[in-house]
Write an enzyme that holds these catalytic residues in place. Structure first.
Site, PDB file in Angstrom:
ATOM      1  N   GLU A  35       8.818 -12.085 -33.549  1.00  0.00           N
ATOM      2  CA  GLU A  35       9.517 -10.937 -34.126  1.00  0.00           C
ATOM      3  C   GLU A  35      10.366 -11.328 -35.336  1.00  0.00           C
ATOM      4  O   GLU A  35      10.463 -10.571 -36.302  1.00  0.00           O
ATOM      5  CB  GLU A  35      10.384 -10.241 -33.071  1.00  0.00           C
ATOM      6  CG  GLU A  35       9.592  -9.370 -32.101  1.00  0.00           C
ATOM      7  CD  GLU A  35       8.929 -10.162 -30.976  1.00  0.00           C
ATOM      8  OE1 GLU A  35       9.224 -11.370 -30.847  1.00  0.00           O
ATOM      9  OE2 GLU A  35       8.134  -9.573 -30.216  1.00  0.00           O
ATOM     10  N   HIS A  95      13.545  -4.362 -20.684  1.00  0.00           N
ATOM     11  CA  HIS A  95      12.607  -3.509 -21.411  1.00  0.00           C
ATOM     12  C   HIS A  95      13.040  -2.053 -21.458  1.00  0.00           C
ATOM     13  O   HIS A  95      12.236  -1.176 -21.744  1.00  0.00           O
ATOM     14  CB  HIS A  95      11.204  -3.606 -20.790  1.00  0.00           C
ATOM     15  CG  HIS A  95      10.465  -4.847 -21.188  1.00  0.00           C
ATOM     16  ND1 HIS A  95      10.932  -6.105 -20.922  1.00  0.00           N
ATOM     17  CD2 HIS A  95       9.278  -5.024 -21.839  1.00  0.00           C
ATOM     18  CE1 HIS A  95      10.071  -7.006 -21.376  1.00  0.00           C
ATOM     19  NE2 HIS A  95       9.066  -6.379 -21.945  1.00  0.00           N
TER      20      HIS A  95
END
Lengths: 327, 350
Positions: free
Chosen positions: A61, A129
């Site tokens: 990322e 998450h």
């Protein structure tokens, strides 16, 4: 006007902008091969239409954001997809220290016209998450932060974001991807930095954005059956933050509730409430209330997840409490 | 390389050295504040590398960047003014010593978060590749950068896409005060390229001609579409990590030993004087010229104004945003009618 999903609206925005400008590219994890385009299907089919411009990239990322910043500075308009907002944490330095600061620190010599698209959301995926960092992003000078709640705004704001010359954090929402709404066939843009009246009403002002604007609208429909007339303002952009309509509305209703999905303390709701009371103190008949997520890491169990997040019924309860209480 | 070019290498190395010494002096006179990282002893890497690249080739560096900025074409005046925090500096006093820039020749800046710029440099290389413009990016870092996540993420991606980029490690054998044997599992930094199947070379960083040759080869590789190269230039800094470093942790004998391998003296003795390209008197003249040049830069900085306070909010966004100060507390003038109309289709439908 056709009714399409929020997901389809986002895809149409990207397709139109890629047709408009050959320097627009999309880089992200699993946006080409997997599921024919995206863990959540937003880019489905685009790789076939735009050969070489939609690319699968490594699970890195910090590199997705960093390469996006570099490419943006050097004449491209990258759309960087981060699979979920949770993974932006890995790239926080690249977002805060680099994307956001380049143009100011280098005195206007560099610009970063990039869009970081990433969904908020939950769905029995537990604490790592299921998070919401809207407030963090919104606190950073140099970023523009967008959180649309309708397909119409999703398309119009994403098109504006892609053409914008600043780095934009574009916060989608997993629970909104499947929602439908009318979207015109002809081209349009929704300007960044402008809130909107989602619903006009006389009794109480509700200020929200993203999924909670969607939930607040549901709440307003429920409250209407009890004769409570909600005025709902959807902020749409979180930075720069437009409180013009909220302020105007409060002067009429004299009551306001800020509704957000993220953790309550030090949240954007606190900033909004503070700003509004600074400018409209004399108009208020009650303290500005907040509806927000509970301050716990998100549990997996169904009942615990449900208890942690705010929904329409929480907004209904907060509005009723405010309307019934005597000050 | 012809004699004039060789003399030019000497002049440039000396300019970087003298500029650093003047910066140190200005720091002790409190004209410069914050962090000041000097490159004394490492000049051959910057000068050798820049001499092997085209003027419009892209450059990213770490924060030990004064020499690179000047070699890329920023005037010593603008660099010294930036160190002073003045309006005439390379970023008008916003970035300071660690964030110089010179976009006229694609010097994209000095970066102060260790490893933070490796991904940005790779992105500029990806855009070069996308546009097919033939430019090669050089991304300079210290040995400490080779342990951070972005190093591995950037090298993997750069090799995967065969990006036109040179990762140039100035291995001065210390990450701040921690010796490379205590910070890197592989002290031979260039071997880290093996993990990504990337071309790599190790070079004597105190030999300006050797650095030139290695970078020329790496640039050719990049321009030919053969992908990135990791270059490790082994060197040593004569001063501490920054002006704030009392430099107590390094071995005095080791420092003295490396000073004997000073890249500037070495190049003067082993090339210019030995081959009769320049006389001792020529070198003295160059030295006097360079000293005067740097004095002029310091004088310029001293006489430059501070940045105007009303520029503070400029360039946070490329176009002015009326309600950006303090996030959202400033209220925009209302344009309510237009916005209600534009969203009518959505009202009450969800």
């Amino acid at each position: 006007m056709a009714e399409i999903t929020y997901r389809e609206a986002l895809k149409r925005a990207m397709r139109e902008e890629m047709q408009h400008d050959p320097n627009v590219v999309i880089w992200g994890e699993d946006i080409v091969a997997y599921n024919n385009g995206g863990a959540y299907g937003v880019t489905q089919g685009l790789a076939k239409e735009f050969a070489g411009r939609v690319r699968d990239v490594p699970i890195s990322e910090e590199a997705i954001i960093g390469l996006g910043v570099g490419a943006a500075m050097n004449g491209m308009r990258p759309i960087c997809e981060i699979m979920t907002v949770n993974f932006t944490l890995v790239a926080w330095d690249q977002i805060v220290n680099h994307a956001a600061k380049q143009s100011h620190m280098f005195n206007g010599l560099l610009k970063v016209p990039m869009v970081i698209r990433t969904p908020n959301g939950h769905g029995r995926t537990a604490s790592t998450h299921s998070q919401n960092f809207d407030s963090w992003f919104a606190s950073i000078p140099g970023l523009k932060v967008i959180a649309p709640s309708t397909p119409y705004d999703a398309k119009g704001l994403l098109k504006s974001a892609i053409r914008d010359n600043d780095p934009v954090i574009f916060l989608e929402h997993l629970q909104l991807y499947g929602t439908k709404g009318e979207v015109p066939d002809e081209e349009y843009f929704v300007p960044i930095g402008e809130s909107v009246y989602r619903r006009r009403g006389a009794d109480v002002t509700v200020v929200s954005w993203g999924r909670m604007a969607f939930e607040s609208n549901k709440a307003a429909n429920m409250l209407a059956q009890d004769g409570i007339d909600v005025e709902l303002i959807d902020l749409r952009t979180l930075r720069p933050l437009d409180l013009t309509l909220a302020l105007e509305s409060i002067k009429k209703t004299n009551r306001a509730i800020v509704v957000e999905e993220g953790w309550r303390s030090v949240g954007l709701g606190a900033e909004i409430a503070a700003s509004l009371q600074e400018q409209a103190f004399d108009y208020l008949d009650a303290p500005i209330a907040r509806v927000a997520g509970l301050e716990v890491p998100m549990p997996y169990a169904k009942n615990l997840e449900r208890a942690t997040l705010p929904f329409a019924d929480d907004v209904v309860a907060a509005v009723k409490a405010m309307m019934q209480k005597q000050y | 390389m012809d004699n004039q070019s060789l003399i030019s290498l000497y002049r440039k190395m000396l300019l970087v050295r003298v500029f650093e010494d003047k910066s140190a002096e200005m720091y002790t006179k409190a004209r410069i504040a914050g962090f000041l990282h000097l490159t004394n002893g490492q000049e051959a890497i910057a000068v050798g590398a820049m001499s092997a690249l085209n003027a419009d080739d892209d450059l990213f560096t770490h924060y030990r960047d004064h020499g690179y900025a000047i070699l890329k074409g920023a005037s010593p005046e603008s660099v010294m003014a930036e160190l002073f925090g003045r309006a005439t500096g390379t970023t008008g006093g916003r970035g300071g010593s660690m964030h110089l820039i010179h976009m006229d020749t694609n010097y994209w800046g000095g970066y102060a978060i260790v490893g933070g710029h490796l991904t940005l440099a790779s992105g500029v290389a990806a855009a070069n590749q996308f546009h097919g413009n033939g430019r090669v990016v050089t991304c300079v870092m210290g040995d400490g950068s080779t342990n951070i996540g972005t190093f591995h993420a950037a090298l993997n991606w750069a090799q995967l896409w065969k990006l036109p980029i040179i990762f140039l490690v100035e291995n001065n054998q210390f990450a701040m005060g921690t010796t490379i044997r205590n910070h890197s599992a592989l002290p031979d930094v260039y071997r880290k390229a093996d993990g990504y199947g990337m071309a790599a070379e190790q070079v004597d960083g105190n030999d300006v001609l050797a650095v030139h040759d290695v970078i020329a080869r790496a640039a050719a590789r990049g321009r030919a579409g053969e992908g990135p190269t990791l270059v490790e230039a082994v060197t040593y800094r004569h001063r501490g990590h920054s002006m704030a470093d009392p430099d107590v942790q390094r071995d005095k004998a080791e420092i003295a030993d490396w000073k004997k391998r000073d890249p500037i003296h070495r190049f003067a003795n082993e090339v210019l004087l030995k081959r009769g390209i320049a006389s001792p008197q020529d070198l003295e003249e160059i030295s006097a010229e360079v000293e005067a040049r740097v004095d002029k830069a310091a004088e310029f900085a001293e006489n430059s104004p501070e940045p105007a306070l009303d520029t503070l909010y400029k360039h946070i966004y490329m176009e002015p945003v009326s309600n950006m100060q303090v996030g959202g507390s400033l209220i925009r003038p209302p344009q309510i009618g237009a916005r209600v109309a534009s969203s009518e289709g959505e009202n009450g439908r969800q």
